[in-house]
Design a protein around this motif. Structure first.
Motif, PDB file in Angstrom:
ATOM      1  N   VAL A 133       1.924  -5.361 -14.123  1.00 10.92           N
ATOM      2  CA  VAL A 133       0.812  -5.062 -13.220  1.00 10.92           C
ATOM      3  C   VAL A 133       1.037  -3.682 -12.611  1.00 10.92           C
ATOM      4  N   ILE A 134      -0.055  -3.064 -12.229  1.00  5.74           N
ATOM      5  CA  ILE A 134      -0.013  -1.750 -11.611  1.00  5.74           C
ATOM      6  C   ILE A 134       0.375  -1.916 -10.142  1.00  5.74           C
ATOM      7  N   LYS A 135       1.315  -1.110  -9.684  1.00 11.48           N
ATOM      8  CA  LYS A 135       1.740  -1.166  -8.289  1.00 11.48           C
ATOM      9  C   LYS A 135       0.563  -0.832  -7.373  1.00 11.48           C
ATOM     10  N   GLY A 136       0.430  -1.604  -6.311  1.00  5.30           N
ATOM     11  CA  GLY A 136      -0.671  -1.398  -5.381  1.00  5.30           C
ATOM     12  C   GLY A 136      -2.024  -1.687  -5.993  1.00  5.30           C
ATOM     13  N   VAL A 137      -2.089  -2.622  -6.914  1.00  5.76           N
ATOM     14  CA  VAL A 137      -3.276  -3.078  -7.646  1.00  5.76           C
ATOM     15  C   VAL A 137      -3.898  -1.960  -8.483  1.00  5.76           C
ATOM     16  N   TYR A 138      -4.278  -0.864  -7.877  1.00  2.90           N
ATOM     17  CA  TYR A 138      -4.901   0.268  -8.579  1.00  2.90           C
ATOM     18  C   TYR A 138      -4.281   1.590  -8.148  1.00  2.90           C
ATOM     19  N   GLN A 139      -3.474   1.589  -7.091  1.00  2.12           N
ATOM     20  CA  GLN A 139      -2.942   2.833  -6.541  1.00  2.12           C
ATOM     21  C   GLN A 139      -1.985   3.539  -7.496  1.00  2.12           C
ATOM     22  N   GLY A 140      -1.315   2.787  -8.343  1.00  2.00           N
ATOM     23  CA  GLY A 140      -0.360   3.368  -9.280  1.00  2.00           C
ATOM     24  C   GLY A 140      -0.955   3.654 -10.651  1.00  2.00           C
ATOM     25  N   SER A 180       0.835  -1.190   0.000  1.00  7.11           N
ATOM     26  CA  SER A 180       0.000   0.000   0.000  1.00  7.11           C
ATOM     27  C   SER A 180       0.877   1.251   0.000  1.00  7.11           C
ATOM     28  N   PHE A 181       0.403   2.281  -0.693  1.00 14.68           N
ATOM     29  CA  PHE A 181       1.185   3.508  -0.833  1.00 14.68           C
ATOM     30  C   PHE A 181       0.357   4.711  -0.408  1.00 14.68           C
ATOM     31  N   GLN A 182       1.036   5.700   0.180  1.00 13.94           N
ATOM     32  CA  GLN A 182       0.357   6.927   0.564  1.00 13.94           C
ATOM     33  C   GLN A 182       1.023   8.156  -0.028  1.00 13.94           C
ATOM     34  N   SER A 183       2.191   7.991  -0.652  1.00 15.02           N
ATOM     35  CA  SER A 183       2.872   9.150  -1.233  1.00 15.02           C
ATOM     36  C   SER A 183       3.437   8.808  -2.605  1.00 15.02           C
ATOM     37  N   GLU A 196      -1.341  11.409   0.170  1.00 10.49           N
ATOM     38  CA  GLU A 196      -1.007  12.316  -0.921  1.00 10.49           C
ATOM     39  C   GLU A 196      -1.589  11.864  -2.268  1.00 10.49           C
ATOM     40  N   LEU A 197      -1.743  10.563  -2.459  1.00  4.69           N
ATOM     41  CA  LEU A 197      -2.189  10.045  -3.755  1.00  4.69           C
ATOM     42  C   LEU A 197      -3.607  10.493  -4.115  1.00  4.69           C
ATOM     43  N   GLN A 198      -4.476  10.690  -3.117  1.00  5.68           N
ATOM     44  CA  GLN A 198      -5.843  11.091  -3.429  1.00  5.68           C
ATOM     45  C   GLN A 198      -5.947  12.539  -3.883  1.00  5.68           C
ATOM     46  N   SER A 199      -4.899  13.325  -3.691  1.00  2.00           N
ATOM     47  CA  SER A 199      -4.939  14.734  -4.114  1.00  2.00           C
ATOM     48  C   SER A 199      -4.232  14.978  -5.448  1.00  2.00           C
TER      49      SER A 199
END
Length: 184
Positions: free
Chosen positions: A145-152, A49-52, A170-173
């Motif tokens: 594949v996309i990193k983090g399933v859909y996060q990337g 999982s990623f947040q930034s 940060e990714l949601q902004s």
């Protein structure tokens, strides 16, 4: 004689109307066969999982802008996957050829539309900036594949970027190429 002629007209009109009805319903059934009628939401724990943007960039061997040409959904071990054929428009990190294949969880199969955490898979003509890694497994060969399933996955809409649903921090902004710290 007039009555025979009238019967022939009635039978002709009846047969033409019947044939038209059969064609109409057959075309309608064929058209609806490939269109999803219900949505299945898939929820699962992410192994990563990623947040930034920095976390995502550091973890991704490949970052690219792609345009989807075509895709195909299919089941594997009771899970629906979609394999998309994509043209590489620009590579920001790593090395890619001009065409790649991207494997995603979800898609449309047998009248159902499968969404991974509310996120649809790529459709033809979608354009996106994707953070990728090479896929290793039994579902597809020679794919990423996309990193983090859909996060990337950040869809391109004109000058804007649209992050996937269910991303955090940060990714949601993210709204622009600058937000990803890459050039258009």
């Amino acid at each position: 004689m007039n009555s025979d002629y009238s019967k022939k007209q009635i039978w002709t009109v009846f047969i033409v109307a019947l044939a038209a009805a059969i064609v109409f319903f057959q075309v309608r059934a064929e058209a609806s066969r490939d269109k999803p009628t219900s949505t299945v939401s898939m929820h699962f724990d992410l192994s990563e999982s990623f947040q930034s943007v920095d976390q995502l960039r550091t973890s991704s061997p490949v970052i690219a802008r792609v345009k989807i040409n075509a895709n195909k959904s299919y089941p594997y071990s009771n899970v629906v996957f979609t394999l998309s054929e994509a043209s590489v428009l620009k590579v920001y990190k790593g090395q890619l050829g001009k065409q790649i294949r991207i494997l995603e969880t979800g898609g449309s199969y047998e009248g159902l539309h499968y969404l991974a955490e509310g996120n649809a898979v790529f459709a033809a003509n979608d354009e996106a900036v994707v953070f990728l890694e090479k896929y290793e497994g039994p579902v597809a060969e020679d794919a990423y594949v996309i990193k983090g399933v859909y996060q990337g996955k950040f869809k391109v809409a004109g000058e804007r970027l649209i992050p996937s649903s269910e991303v955090f921090g940060e990714l949601q902004s993210i709204q622009s190429f600058n937000d990803l710290q890459i050039t258009k």
